[in-house]
Design a protein around this motif. Structure first.
Motif, mmCIF file in Angstrom:
data_model
loop_
_atom_site.group_PDB
_atom_site.id
_atom_site.type_symbol
_atom_site.label_atom_id
_atom_site.label_comp_id
_atom_site.label_asym_id
_atom_site.label_seq_id
_atom_site.Cartn_x
_atom_site.Cartn_y
_atom_site.Cartn_z
ATOM 1 N N PRO A 172 105.178 116.239 -60.551
ATOM 2 C CA PRO A 172 104.723 117.598 -60.853
ATOM 3 C C PRO A 172 103.540 117.579 -61.806
ATOM 4 O O PRO A 172 103.356 116.632 -62.571
ATOM 5 C CB PRO A 172 105.947 118.248 -61.497
ATOM 6 C CG PRO A 172 106.741 117.099 -62.046
ATOM 7 C CD PRO A 172 106.518 115.960 -61.106
ATOM 8 N N PHE B 158 111.031 126.282 -65.651
ATOM 9 C CA PHE B 158 110.247 125.708 -64.562
ATOM 10 C C PHE B 158 109.950 126.803 -63.535
ATOM 11 O O PHE B 158 110.624 127.837 -63.504
ATOM 12 C CB PHE B 158 111.018 124.570 -63.892
ATOM 13 C CG PHE B 158 111.394 123.457 -64.817
ATOM 14 C CD1 PHE B 158 110.423 122.621 -65.358
ATOM 15 C CD2 PHE B 158 112.721 123.236 -65.160
ATOM 16 C CE1 PHE B 158 110.767 121.586 -66.212
ATOM 17 C CE2 PHE B 158 113.076 122.205 -66.018
ATOM 18 C CZ PHE B 158 112.098 121.384 -66.553
ATOM 19 N N GLU C 102 110.345 115.577 -61.704
ATOM 20 C CA GLU C 102 110.251 115.554 -60.245
ATOM 21 C C GLU C 102 110.042 116.955 -59.684
ATOM 22 O O GLU C 102 110.292 117.958 -60.354
ATOM 23 C CB GLU C 102 111.554 114.999 -59.636
ATOM 24 C CG GLU C 102 111.914 113.589 -60.033
ATOM 25 C CD GLU C 102 113.211 113.155 -59.377
ATOM 26 O OE1 GLU C 102 113.325 113.324 -58.150
ATOM 27 O OE2 GLU C 102 114.122 112.694 -60.091
ATOM 28 N N ILE C 103 109.600 116.983 -58.435
ATOM 29 C CA ILE C 103 109.593 118.213 -57.648
ATOM 30 C C ILE C 103 110.798 118.142 -56.720
ATOM 31 O O ILE C 103 110.938 117.176 -55.956
ATOM 32 C CB ILE C 103 108.297 118.350 -56.827
ATOM 33 C CG1 ILE C 103 107.089 118.435 -57.752
ATOM 34 C CG2 ILE C 103 108.374 119.588 -55.929
ATOM 35 C CD1 ILE C 103 105.759 118.381 -57.024
ATOM 36 N N GLY D 73 102.023 124.413 -60.091
ATOM 37 C CA GLY D 73 103.067 124.135 -61.069
ATOM 38 C C GLY D 73 104.479 124.305 -60.597
ATOM 39 O O GLY D 73 105.427 124.167 -61.385
ATOM 40 N N SER E 262 109.581 128.174 -59.574
ATOM 41 C CA SER E 262 110.134 127.958 -58.232
ATOM 42 C C SER E 262 109.427 128.857 -57.235
ATOM 43 O O SER E 262 108.858 129.884 -57.599
ATOM 44 C CB SER E 262 111.640 128.257 -58.223
ATOM 45 O OG SER E 262 111.876 129.614 -58.531
ATOM 46 N N ARG F 236 102.549 122.798 -55.423
ATOM 47 C CA ARG F 236 102.615 121.783 -56.479
ATOM 48 C C ARG F 236 101.454 121.961 -57.452
ATOM 49 O O ARG F 236 101.629 121.881 -58.678
ATOM 50 C CB ARG F 236 102.560 120.386 -55.872
ATOM 51 C CG ARG F 236 102.377 119.275 -56.916
ATOM 52 C CD ARG F 236 102.131 117.930 -56.260
ATOM 53 N NE ARG F 236 101.859 116.909 -57.264
ATOM 54 C CZ ARG F 236 100.637 116.512 -57.638
ATOM 55 N NH1 ARG F 236 99.556 117.061 -57.070
ATOM 56 N NH2 ARG F 236 100.480 115.571 -58.562
ATOM 57 N N LYS G 271 101.299 118.745 -65.041
ATOM 58 C CA LYS G 271 101.638 119.090 -66.424
ATOM 59 C C LYS G 271 100.713 120.167 -66.992
ATOM 60 O O LYS G 271 101.019 120.785 -68.001
ATOM 61 C CB LYS G 271 101.545 117.837 -67.301
ATOM 62 C CG LYS G 271 102.393 116.662 -66.815
ATOM 63 C CD LYS G 271 103.874 116.925 -66.992
ATOM 64 C CE LYS G 271 104.695 115.677 -66.614
ATOM 65 N NZ LYS G 271 106.158 115.909 -66.796
ATOM 66 N N ARG H 194 108.040 123.449 -59.264
ATOM 67 C CA ARG H 194 108.851 122.223 -59.254
ATOM 68 C C ARG H 194 110.096 122.350 -58.380
ATOM 69 O O ARG H 194 110.716 121.327 -58.070
ATOM 70 C CB ARG H 194 109.267 121.862 -60.679
ATOM 71 C CG ARG H 194 108.091 121.596 -61.594
ATOM 72 C CD ARG H 194 108.500 120.798 -62.800
ATOM 73 N NE ARG H 194 107.388 120.673 -63.739
ATOM 74 C CZ ARG H 194 107.343 119.809 -64.734
ATOM 75 N NH1 ARG H 194 108.358 118.978 -64.922
ATOM 76 N NH2 ARG H 194 106.313 119.763 -65.556
#
Length: 618
Positions: free
Chosen positions: A286, A222, A10-11, A259, A224, A256, A288, A261
């Motif tokens: 999100p 991930f 998920e985001i 990348g 941010s 988004r 890939k 998340r």
């Protein structure tokens, strides 16, 4: 499920600024203290962001460390402030949102303001309080200095298995303050154990998107992003951010695609911005895979060879004499250049030019230095203080000096404005002398303070100032070691009036790798001697020197004779201890320095003749 498990698929939308909302309500004091004095207001802001769609909120503890709270006299309330903040956030979040305990960066551009040991102590104290509360992870945010963030991250990773988000802040698109490309910086944080890495503060969505375009999806961590609302404007003395929510909705979709998340907001963002992003991303998974934009190579012109061999090399190989001849306080440079020409005949290696010494305005040393170089074929050494220019002005001035071919610089803090002709003037001190030395050396690598390429490499050699007139010489020597670590090539000392002190200085600095020019300034009168003895901090003249100058009375010829004789005795003592001698010209009386420079030249000539004769007879 947990925070990291949710990020797998998920985001997650995070909250926006706490301080912006408090500031808009007219609060202009320590925001963290409100956890204790007005907890309902803090909790209501948390709830507003959750109602807007945030699934991740941060505690109101950005400045909750010892260093920042001590500015408000709140260092004894660290535990209470941080504990209350975590409990307020947890109460507001319930089961609707994750709570990240925020720890903000301390260093901005004045790196020397706090040592790593000080930072470690300050952050550990806050960290231990927060880890004892019901939090879901840590948010390390607004770190301009990568060294600081790495240090704090390593400590945090050893102390907890909870998720850690590590966000850097940029001055320039795609590059950290020390010139590290963003991609490398984020990978370094990933390697140190950060679970989420990214950007926050300083930049708005546009430049953060540009930065993320050059960052690939990472193997473990991930991405941010917490952009500012926009560049702020000032209205009636208050900062105002003007970006609208629609722009943030579009930006969220773009984040988004790069990348990200974990997406939230920083300065200038409100629940309206968070709601716009949450609505725009609702139901979207999100990405890939992504294509990475290659950073355009920056053309950097190679460093030009300096016009003269570096002074720090000259002084290691032979006797070297430099002379301070301050630019005048009034217009008209005839006397100055006459003195410079007389000094040139003595064979000195450089004339040093103070930067508004004693905080009094003088003709620009850059202008005078340019004329010395171009019209008189002399080597100027430009003093550069931290007092008169902010970080912008210092960088502009350095680029100007480079363009003029003035490559010898003495980096000093500078006398405070209150002692000069205009005591109401502001002393800037954006940087310390340590920071200025580091900045100049960074210019030599082709990078501005923000890490942006300059398009060329400067070739400055940097002198540091040394004050031997202190109670503990070993402490002064430690400062020189720190300056060497920052990049100082050699040192220039303030004046010494004692042979014993000169020997003590030699003993204190003989282990240093950077050479020292020992300062000698001739006395001009008994009144001058008494002023130096009683009013210049740290300098005390011997009774015999004061008596000698007093006997000369008001006779300027006799006063000069005695002042020169005292200076020659000091030069004799310096000859066997220091290769570098720094003559400081009093009150533009260049004839004093001319006589002393000629004395040094003749003394060196006699020594060479004796050595040659010894070789001939051996």
């Amino acid at each position: 499920m947990g925070f990291l498990e949710d990020l797998q698929n998920e985001i997650l939308i995070a909250d926006g600024a706490m301080g912006t909302l408090l500031y808009s309500h007219g609060i202009d004091r320590c925001f963290e203290e409100l956890n204790l004095s007005n907890p309902d207001q803090v909790q209501s802001i948390h709830e507003a962001y959750i109602n807007a769609g945030a699934r991740v909120i941060q505690t109101n503890t950005y400045g909750g460390n010892h260093i920042k709270l001590s500015r408000y006299g709140l260092e004894d309330d660290i535990r209470a402030i941080n504990s209350k903040a975590a409990r307020l956030a947890r109460k507001a979040a319930g089961s609707q949102a994750y709570v990240l305990a925020t720890m903000g960066g301390v260093r901005a551009f004045k790196k020397s303001s706090h040592t790593l040991d000080e930072l470690k102590r300050s952050f550990r104290e806050q960290l231990y309080v927060l880890l004892n509360e019901d939090i879901d992870g840590l948010l390390l945010e607004t770190f301009y200095d990568l060294e600081e963030l790495k240090t704090i991250l390593e400590i945090a990773r050893k102390e907890t298995n909870k998720p850690i988000v590590a966000n850097v802040s940029l001055h320039e698109t795609g590059v950290l303050q020390d010139g590290t490309p963003l991609e490398k910086g984020l990978k370094d944080l990933e390697a140190l154990g950060a679970d989420v890495v990214g950007l926050n503060c300083r930049l708005g969505p546009y430049h953060m998107l540009e930065s993320l375009e050059e960052v690939p999806l990472l193997e473990k961590a991930f991405l941010s992003v917490y952009p500012n609302g926009s560049l702020p404007s000032v209205e009636e003395g208050r900062l105002v951010y003007e970006s609208d929510e629609g722009y943030f909705a579009e930006s969220a979709l773009a984040f988004r695609n790069q990348g990200a998340r974990l997406i939230g907001g920083c300065c200038g963002t409100t629940p309206k911005h968070i709601k716009a992003m949450a609505d725009a991303l609702r139901g979207l998974a999100p990405i890939k895979e992504k294509s990475v934009k290659q950073r355009k190579p920056v053309t950097v012109h190679e460093r030009l060879e300096p016009a003269y061999p570096p002074l720090h090399q000259i002084v290691k190989e032979r006797r070297s004499v430099i002379v301070e001849l301050d630019p005048p306080k009034t217009l008209g440079l005839e006397k100055f250049f006459k003195g410079a020409e007389e000094l040139k005949k003595t064979g000195i290696d450089s004339i040093t030019l103070a930067d508004n010494s004693l905080a009094s305005p003088r003709v620009s040393n850059a202008a005078v230095g340019t004329q010395l170089k171009e019209k008189h074929d002399m080597r100027p050494l430009i003093h550069l203080t931290c007092r008169d220019r902010n970080l912008i002005g210092l960088q502009s001035h350095l680029m100007g000096l480079h363009s003029l071919g003035l490559t010898d610089v003495l980096a000093i803090t500078g006398d405070p404005s209150k002692i000069g002709d205009f005591p109401g003037a502001t002393s800037v001190y954006d940087l310390s002398s340590f920071d200025l030395i580091s900045l100049i050396k960074q210019f030599n690598e082709g990078l501005s303070y923000s890490g942006k390429a300059l398009g060329g490499k400067t070739n400055f050699t940097v002198a540091g100032a040394f004050n031997p007139n202190v109670r503990h010489l070993n402490k002064a020597a430690e400062r020189l070691e720190k300056k060497i670590a920052c990049g100082a090539d050699y040192f220039i000392s303030q004046p010494i009036y004692s042979i014993q002190q000169m020997e003590e200085v030699h003993e204190a600095v003989k282990h240093l790798t950077a050479p020292l020019y020992i300062g000698i300034m001739p006395l001009t009168s008994s009144r001058n001697a008494e002023f130096i003895h009683h009013e210049i901090p740290g300098i005390k003249l011997s009774d015999s020197i004061r008596e000698t100058m007093a006997k000369a009375g008001g006779d300027p010829i006799q006063s000069k004779k005695e002042g020169i004789a005292i200076a020659k005795d000091l030069i004799d003592a310096a000859f066997d201890l220091f290769n570098g001698i720094y003559l400081i010209t009093p009150f533009l009386k260049y004839e004093y320095s001319v006589e002393l420079a000629e004395y040094i030249r003749e003394k060196e000539k006699q020594r060479s003749e004796r050595e040659f004769s010894h070789v001939q007879h051996s």
